[in-house]
Write a protein that holds these residues in place. Structure first.
Motif, mmCIF file in Angstrom:
data_model
loop_
_atom_site.group_PDB
_atom_site.id
_atom_site.type_symbol
_atom_site.label_atom_id
_atom_site.label_comp_id
_atom_site.label_asym_id
_atom_site.label_seq_id
_atom_site.Cartn_x
_atom_site.Cartn_y
_atom_site.Cartn_z
ATOM 1 N N ARG A 1 0.815 -1.213 0.000
ATOM 2 C CA ARG A 1 0.000 0.000 0.000
ATOM 3 C C ARG A 1 0.850 1.265 0.000
ATOM 4 O O ARG A 1 0.570 2.222 -0.721
ATOM 5 C CB ARG A 1 -0.875 -0.024 1.262
ATOM 6 N N ARG A 2 1.916 1.285 0.799
ATOM 7 C CA ARG A 2 2.701 2.512 0.939
ATOM 8 C C ARG A 2 3.596 2.788 -0.251
ATOM 9 O O ARG A 2 4.075 3.885 -0.426
ATOM 10 C CB ARG A 2 3.582 2.439 2.183
ATOM 11 N N GLY B 1 -0.607 -2.655 -4.770
ATOM 12 C CA GLY B 1 0.781 -2.839 -5.183
ATOM 13 C C GLY B 1 1.044 -2.234 -6.556
ATOM 14 O O GLY B 1 0.167 -2.232 -7.417
ATOM 15 N N THR B 2 2.262 -1.734 -6.741
ATOM 16 C CA THR B 2 2.570 -1.067 -8.019
ATOM 17 C C THR B 2 3.415 -1.938 -8.943
ATOM 18 O O THR B 2 3.519 -1.643 -10.125
ATOM 19 C CB THR B 2 3.301 0.257 -7.777
ATOM 20 N N PHE B 3 4.044 -2.972 -8.402
ATOM 21 C CA PHE B 3 4.744 -3.922 -9.275
ATOM 22 C C PHE B 3 4.496 -5.319 -8.715
ATOM 23 O O PHE B 3 4.884 -5.626 -7.579
ATOM 24 C CB PHE B 3 6.246 -3.655 -9.333
ATOM 25 N N THR C 1 7.344 -0.338 -4.353
ATOM 26 C CA THR C 1 7.373 -1.711 -3.838
ATOM 27 C C THR C 1 7.197 -2.672 -5.001
ATOM 28 O O THR C 1 6.296 -2.506 -5.821
ATOM 29 C CB THR C 1 6.223 -1.950 -2.837
ATOM 30 N N ALA C 2 8.067 -3.662 -5.071
ATOM 31 C CA ALA C 2 7.950 -4.668 -6.126
ATOM 32 C C ALA C 2 7.810 -6.031 -5.471
ATOM 33 O O ALA C 2 8.567 -6.383 -4.572
ATOM 34 C CB ALA C 2 9.184 -4.633 -7.021
ATOM 35 N N LEU C 3 6.814 -6.784 -5.923
ATOM 36 C CA LEU C 3 6.649 -8.150 -5.421
ATOM 37 C C LEU C 3 6.929 -9.138 -6.545
ATOM 38 O O LEU C 3 6.342 -9.027 -7.624
ATOM 39 C CB LEU C 3 5.218 -8.388 -4.939
ATOM 40 N N ARG D 1 1.383 -6.415 -13.059
ATOM 41 C CA ARG D 1 1.077 -4.980 -12.908
ATOM 42 C C ARG D 1 2.358 -4.198 -12.681
ATOM 43 O O ARG D 1 3.246 -4.623 -11.938
ATOM 44 C CB ARG D 1 0.145 -4.785 -11.702
ATOM 45 N N ARG D 2 2.419 -3.056 -13.356
ATOM 46 C CA ARG D 2 3.574 -2.163 -13.171
ATOM 47 C C ARG D 2 3.080 -0.743 -13.350
ATOM 48 O O ARG D 2 2.723 -0.329 -14.448
ATOM 49 C CB ARG D 2 4.663 -2.493 -14.207
#
Lengths: 637, 338
Positions: free
Chosen positions: B117-118, B172-174, B199-201, B299-300
């Motif tokens: 989230r952050r 999430g952004t990645f 943040t990348a997962l 997702r990116r």
């Protein structure tokens, strides 16, 4: 108010007193905390010594007029050095029947009751659990009662104000403040200034509040129900510059000052919890000092982020209260293993579990000492007064970085929200906090993360980003010096001993215990934390009566000062009042094999000094101590 | 924060290896992940001293001991929280989190979703073997329902969730997925994660050959993988099969459908940067039995980082107000006593 040196005033109807205890009580929404705060500021500026005790419910706004919704603010001011906000009030301001019901029993006999009569309908009385009107059934006999319909008077006074009636009524606390300002000969100017600042964007509110205050002042001056005003001359205080301060505030200032002195970025990881939230609020206003505040998703993340910050070269701090401490325990263990500096602030409240969030207690001592798995020692230090919290916050940072370990700071709700005049320290004279990060490693050499300083046993603080220092650490037991994972028996014993020794070494860094009174005698009263005021006050009284009694307040609880054992052995009895079931007493008995007498109170309220006094009298009597007027030497802190 | 000088010296895979003996079970999928990470780091020229790897507890979390970087092996589930402190306190550091399905999805679920989230600049590698390995084989939050383990002898009653769907829901952004046995693809995915600012997962399907052997073989075995794996490629249609003769489209209700033959041109064109989270969510939650298993970037999206925002406030406040310790203390209403 029946003080020893009450003298007739020089003006007609003006009487000099040496101290007054006032309690404001009303609905949570009546502005009692604000009213008390204004009286406090004014009185501090007028040079009196002062101590305050806000006592409010956990509910933000309990139903109006009910007993659980009553909020109170007690303050004591004097022309001598005082240590507590007083026991029984001399003056009670009760804004409604509920406030009267809750607080009347504490008002000193013959004390003054200023009673707002605006809401005494049958329904109001029912909400306050009065079967009959207390004004007419003899309930108020024995007190000097002044009845004022504050709402009607305030509405009258604000006839020309643009506020609606509801807005006008809300100024009634200021009307009451005006009355008290006249009664106690206070200057209205500081409040005029403060209100103008507080409502700078709402001039109509400034006008109404000040109009109400002045009207209250004039009302008291002209009506016949107030026959005397009282004056409490300034106290003889140590020369210097003062500021009135609350415990949470001064703790923050101590941390920021220490961060500046050490040249470290402060990082606070915190999750809101009563009564510690104000630390998060206040530190988040010090961004210009480079303070990073992180409102984490929970208590665990709060301490973990602080550990991460310390790992990367900032000074990690986390602030909480008891329930949060329970959640942080495992992470504190990690900081002990990783040997990283960390400051943990526990503003204690009444437990267990949720307990009573806005009430005070000091029952988290054993948790701070032992509340982790394994042999997991940390430094534990306690603040004892609102002003003392500054030094304690500062000291916590100094110890944490010097010894590379976590330091738990114990404060409590009473210190956090209470206030007193603070003799401001000379910033130049604050102790140095040297910080030495591990220098770049030379090519071909391997960095040893657990190579220790010979004196303190501290390991090097190796900042990521520094060349040649790559290494791995963690919560698994590791070999000393190399830091590699190690399950060997001898190494584990050595590391457990070393971590304990690091904490023990701090004792060499602690000044001798300061006592009030001689270092030998009949009774030593020991204390830690916020009991200091009540202990000091009762001890001084008994010393005056000629008893061989001394007292001392411990700042360091782990390690304990080196001279504590000898000090205790110099007395026939050691008495330890604590707002818990005898936690420090248990530690001292175990460690020193001395029969420390615990005087315990766990009711969510600070000790009253007369209760401690009575207990000490009994103890002295049991020793056959007789008054020996003139032989006891009185010293003040 | 300190400015870390970046003068890249050429490093090889070997430079990232430590002198510590690797202690995973022989045949564990973790070995190939370690290899892919070391390969990616060498390719990216990561400087040892600028890199921090934070882990929690579990087999995967032993990872830092085998990487010649700064490493912090912490406590169960808390690595994202500790790493958030590291990164926020010094944004110049390259901070990685290595975790597992028990560590990140169960005990540390809260920290995981809040890190997503952050949008803190952390790269999270989550080894998902759908089992608790270090505690010897209990079901995990990603184990299929009915899993028979020591703690569920009659089969687990719990439903699993998809870490990818969870991350999408957490903002999430990645978000990407790789598989231990697809080394080059995994290495490439790790490089993409590294390039992402926020943040990348990377969820990494990893075989636990002791307690959950073959969990993924239904779509990773050589004979079946062409038909069972869907490679997500940005800007390209969602096609799979040895001859790329099958595709995925979405119906009006955003249900995925397999298309073939003349309908193949209706296959959905993958946009990993899409604002709409629905296509990625549909892929993340489609039935593993009925549909191919998507790997690659779900997702990116670019979004300002948490630590950047925090440090920007500090910088602005510092330039606006200078205050000595004296000014700090001698503030508010003060008075003199002589």
């Amino acid at each position: 108010m029946q003080t020893s040196n009450t003298t007739a005033g020089t003006e007609k109807g003006l009487q000099d007193l040496d101290q007054i205890v006032i309690r404001f009580a009303g609905d949570s929404g009546d502005g009692m905390q604000l009213t008390g705060d204004q009286f406090t500021r004014t009185t501090a500026l007028m040079g009196n010594d002062i101590a305050t005790f806000p006592d409010f419910p956990a509910e933000i706004r309990a139903p109006a007029g009910t007993l659980p919704g009553v909020s109170a603010f007690q303050l004591r001011f004097s022309s001598f050095d005082i240590h507590t906000p007083g026991d029984a009030p001399d003056v009670l301001v009760a804004m409604n029947p509920a406030a009267l019901k809750v607080h009347l029993k504490e008002l000193r006999k013959d004390g003054i009751l200023l009673l707002n009569t605006a809401s005494f309908s049958a329904l109001d009385l029912k909400k306050a659990k009065y079967e009959k009107d207390p004004r007419t059934d003899g309930t108020l006999d024995g007190w000097r009662v002044i009845e004022v319909d504050l709402e009607a008077r305030t509405l009258e006074a604000l006839a020309t104000s643009k506020l609606d009636n509801r807005g006008k009524e809300r100024c009634k606390n200021m009307y009451a403040l005006g009355i008290l300002y006249w009664m106690f000969h206070r200057d209205m100017a500081p409040t005029e200034k403060a209100i103008a600042q507080k409502f700078a964007k709402k001039p109509e509110l400034v006008e109404a509040n000040l109009m109400a205050m002045k009207a209250g002042f004039a009302y008291a001056e002209t009506t016949e129900i107030f026959q005397t005003a009282y004056r409490v001359p300034p106290a003889q205080m140590k020369p210097g510059t003062y500021r009135n301060i609350m415990g949470n505030q001064s703790l923050c200032l101590g941390l920021v000052a220490a961060g500046q002195k050490a040249g470290l970025q402060l990082f606070l990881g915190s999750y809101p919890i009563t009564p510690a939230s104000d630390i998060l609020h206040q530190l988040s206003t010090y961004k210009h000092h480079g303070v990073v505040t992180f409102q984490a998703e929970d208590e665990i993340a709060a301490v973990c982020s602080a550990i991460g910050a310390s790992y990367s070269g900032s000074l990690g701090i986390t602030s909480t209260s008891g329930p949060g401490m329970a959640l942080k325990a495992e992470a504190i263990g990690l900081a002990v293993m990783a040997e990283l500096p960390l400051v943990i602030l526990n503003v204690q409240r009444a437990g267990p579990s949720t307990g009573m969030p806005t009430k005070t207690q000091q029952a988290d001592l054993l948790q701070a000492m032992y509340g982790r798995n394994g042999e997991c020692p940390v430094a534990v230090i306690a603040a004892s007064t609102p002003a003392d919290a500054f030094e304690v916050g500062y000291e916590a940072v100094r110890i944490a970085v010097k010894y590379m370990l976590p330091v738990i700071v114990l404060s409590d709700g009473y210190i956090a929200n209470g206030s007193e005049p603070w003799l401001l320290p000379d910033p130049e004279k604050l102790p140095a906090i040297p910080v030495k990060f591990a220098p770049e490693g030379q090519p071909g050499t391997k960095f040893m993360p657990y190579a220790r300083d010979a004196q303190t046993l501290a390991r090097p603080w190796a900042k990521p980003g520094t060349k040649g220092l790559v290494h791995r650490i963690g919560g698994i037991e590791k070999a000393d010096v190399t830091g590699n994972i190690c399950y060997e028996a001898d190494n584990h014993q050595h590391m457990v001993d070393t971590r304990a020794q690091k904490v023990a070494n701090i004792a060499a860094d602690i000044p001798p215990i300061e006592t009030i009174g001689p270092r030998t005698g009949d009774v030593l009263v020991l204390g830690w934390g916020s009991t200091r005021g009540a202990i000091t006050a009762s001890t001084l009284r008994l010393q005056k009566d000629g008893h061989k009694i001394s007292c001392a307040c411990l700042r360091f609880l782990n390690p304990l000062p080196n001279d504590l054992g000898d000090l205790m052995r110099g007395f026939k009895k050691v008495v330890l009042p604590e707002m818990n079931k005898g936690q420090l007493a248990m530690i001292l008995r175990a460690k020193y094999l001395i029969d420390v007498v615990s005087f315990s109170q766990v009711n969510g309220q600070p000790f009253k000094s007369h209760d401690i006094h009575a207990f000490l009298q009994k103890t002295l009597a049991s020793l056959g101590s007789t008054r020996d007027a003139g032989s006891a030497k009185e010293t003040r802190r | 924060m300190t400015a870390v000088p970046t003068s890249p010296a050429p490093l090889t895979k070997k430079d990232y290896k430590t002198d510590q003996e690797v202690r995973w079970c022989p045949g564990c999928g973790d070995y190939s992940i370690l290899n892919a990470v070391q390969g990616a780091f060498a390719k990216l020229g990561k400087q040892l001293h600028e890199t921090v790897i934070v882990s929690g507890i579990g087999c995967s979390s032993r990872f830092p001991y085998y990487m010649e970087t700064f490493g912090f092996h912490t406590i169960h589930g808390r690595a994202p929280a500790i790493a958030t402190g590291v990164k926020t306190s010094n944004p110049a550091l390259d901070v990685w989190v290595v975790t597992g399905d028990g560590d990140a999805m169960s005990i540390g679920g809260n920290h995981f979703i809040h890190a997503m989230r952050r949008n803190v600049g952390l790269k999270i590698l989550m080894f998902n073997n759908r089992i608790y390995g270090l505690t010897k084989g209990q079901f995990s939050p990603t184990s299929e329902q009915g899993k028979v383990t020591k703690s569920s002898p009659l089969g687990s009653v719990d439903y699993p969730f998809s870490p990818i769907a969870l991350s999408l829901g957490a903002g999430g952004t990645f978000i990407a997925r790789g598989i231990d046995v697809f080394g080059p693809h995994l290495e490439d995915t790790i490089c993409k994660a590294s390039a992402h600012k926020g943040t990348a997962l990377v969820e990494i399907y990893q075989n636990c050959n002791i307690f959950n052997d073959g969990a993924y073989k239904g779509f990773t075995e050589k004979e079946v993988r062409d038909e069972r794996i869907l490679y997500l490629e940005h800007g390209k249609p969602l096609l799979f099969g040895a001859n790329k003769d099958k595709g995925i489209r979405f119906d009006a209700n955003f249900q995925p459908q397999i298309v073939t033959g003349a309908d193949l041109d209706k296959a959905f064109v993958w946009d990993e940067t899409a604002a709409n989270v629905a296509p990625a969510m549909a892929l993340a939650t489609m039935s593993e039995g009925e549909f191919p298993v998507p790997v690659g970037v779900f997702r990116r999206r670019e979004k300002p980082n948490f630590e950047t925002g925090i440090q920007a406030q500090i910088t602005a406040a510092k330039s606006k107000k200078k205050e000595s310790i004296r000014d700090l203390l001698f503030a508010g209403e003060i008075w003199d006593v002589s």
